[in-house]
Write an enzyme that holds these catalytic residues in place. Sequence first.
Site, PDB file in Angstrom:
ATOM      1  CB  SER A 193      -8.188   3.323   2.803  1.00 30.43           C
ATOM      2  OG  SER A 193      -7.320   2.741   3.761  1.00 30.43           O
ATOM      3  CE  LYS A 207      -3.916   1.915   2.659  1.00 35.33           C
ATOM      4  NZ  LYS A 207      -4.787   1.694   3.847  1.00 35.33           N
ATOM      5  CB  SER A 227      -8.320   0.447   5.697  1.00 32.81           C
ATOM      6  OG  SER A 227      -9.061   1.635   5.758  1.00 32.81           O
TER       7      SER A 227
END
Lengths: 489, 97
Positions: free
Chosen positions: A156, A81, A180
């Site tokens: 996310s 990420k 997330s």
Amino acid sequence: MKDYKDLSARSLGQRIQEGTVDAVEAAKDALAAIEEAEEKLHAFLHILPRDVILARAGEVQARVERKELTSPLAGVPFAVKDNLCVAGVPTTCGSRMLSNYIPSYTSTAVQKLLDAGAILIGKTNMDEFAMGSSTETSYFGPSKNPFDPSRTPGGSSGGSAVSVAAGFVPFSLGTDTGGSVRQPASFCGLVGWKPSYGLISRNGLIAYASSMDVVGTFTKDPGDALMLMSMLAGKDPKDSTSLDFRFVSDTKKPEAKGLRIGIPTDLLQAGVDPAIRKLLYKCADRWREAGASVTELELGHSGALIPAYYTIACAEASSNLERYDGVKYGYRADQYAGLSDLYKKSRSQGFGAEVRRRILIGTFVLSREYYDAYYRKALQVRRLIAGAFEAAFRSFDFLLTPVAPGTAPLLGEYEKDPVGQYASDLFTVGANLTGGTAVSFPVGLSDGGLPVGLQLIGAPGRDRAILRFLEENLPIGHELPIHPYPCII
Amino acid sequence: MKITNRELMRTAGLAALHLSEEEMEGARSDLEKMLDLAEGMHSIDTKDCASFDIPPLPVSALREDVVQNGSGKAAALKNAPYANEDGFIVPKTIAME
């Protein structure tokens, strides 16, 4: 390799150790899979240059052949990420604010994987500063769900979920502050592990809400998450909140027989898709048949979870994001009148709407007049919520809940009422508020062909216990991984 | 809860954010919605209840304040939008009479 996209990290790593697959070949397969579908799905914000990836894979392969690298991750491609720093690689956090930022150091979690010989392929798309549930707040545009590209993969950490679900890489790293990792894992048919607070070092993670942020993993099965736990967990001198690995050293393998699992009915009173509710009770029946005791409970304070979480998360975000001022790093406005105007214009132009919204909320609840009424109140309510979870864990080993009220929404749904959408995090924020662990696991597909995930929540330190239980007792009606490929090719 | 223009502008000022005329109504509506959501906490009796700032850790998060990173000045300045070899460049903040 014909079956590259289906392989778990363990299977691929084993083939590389056995010499039946070459690390360079695996890296080429990863790049070919990306070439095939990335344009449609937008999992990545940055892919490392092909020659860099292949050179690194070649070095790892040589070390494996010399028996210098025996890690099960040697030669296994992975994605990260874009809020985890990697030295020399752009790290944007999905924001215009950091669109030119290149870290000078590598986060501890990523470094551990690199040291084990894993091959970094790229940095994945995310909601800006991890604030969102769909990747739609990313400055660089949304990622698409591999099962249906008109839908969100969740967020996310949506790009990380897509990178595994689409078969680009066998595993990836995400972060989880309020769900997330677990929510995108659920929307993409994956196992998403949210570790106990402090279990994995956050050195090099760009902060959102520091009392809840954790680094988590996306894998195709619970076994890979267990392996990654052994690689990633442990005390790090660079993160004083990190814990010794002994924190999770349950040695006893949890058998289904005698295990006590609770279903918090007060959480289920909020709207849940009937199909998901049905799968939850089907899962409960399956585990009862295996000998577990699965009963309902009233958790308590469930109506306060979302208000407490968003009050605290926004307050911490407002404080953490003060550092972005257009001076030290990040975006700086072109035109301004003096230093104060430089700060305001750089921040207003550098941050997107959702980040500005949460900073404003956080600043408001931290302001002198409202601090006691909102922020302190939320911290006190958090104590009561933690007490409710502690009481539940005195009677139950794990709690079973949905991950989200529905399956993956269409792109654009969340934008209609951003604050109203906060309520959809009801099932996931509890583990973040209390510091516990939780794992999202796939249970099948909806009638519409979209993945459905459920969640097991455990007390802090029960990470290994949950993953080992799921490793043996995944109540899935499909073989893993669930294949999205027909939808994207 | 209703937010006045004054409160909204003050909050934006504290957050170092610029709010245009067009953005004010949206920001006010979002803030009011969030505060309405937070009302869910107010019926809960928290008298004598301690705050929960961070999940309890089995070890102390405190350590000796010892510099460990060494000098990373050149690397730190590399990401600055405007810098010279000595430091960050900011607009002049004191005017000469």
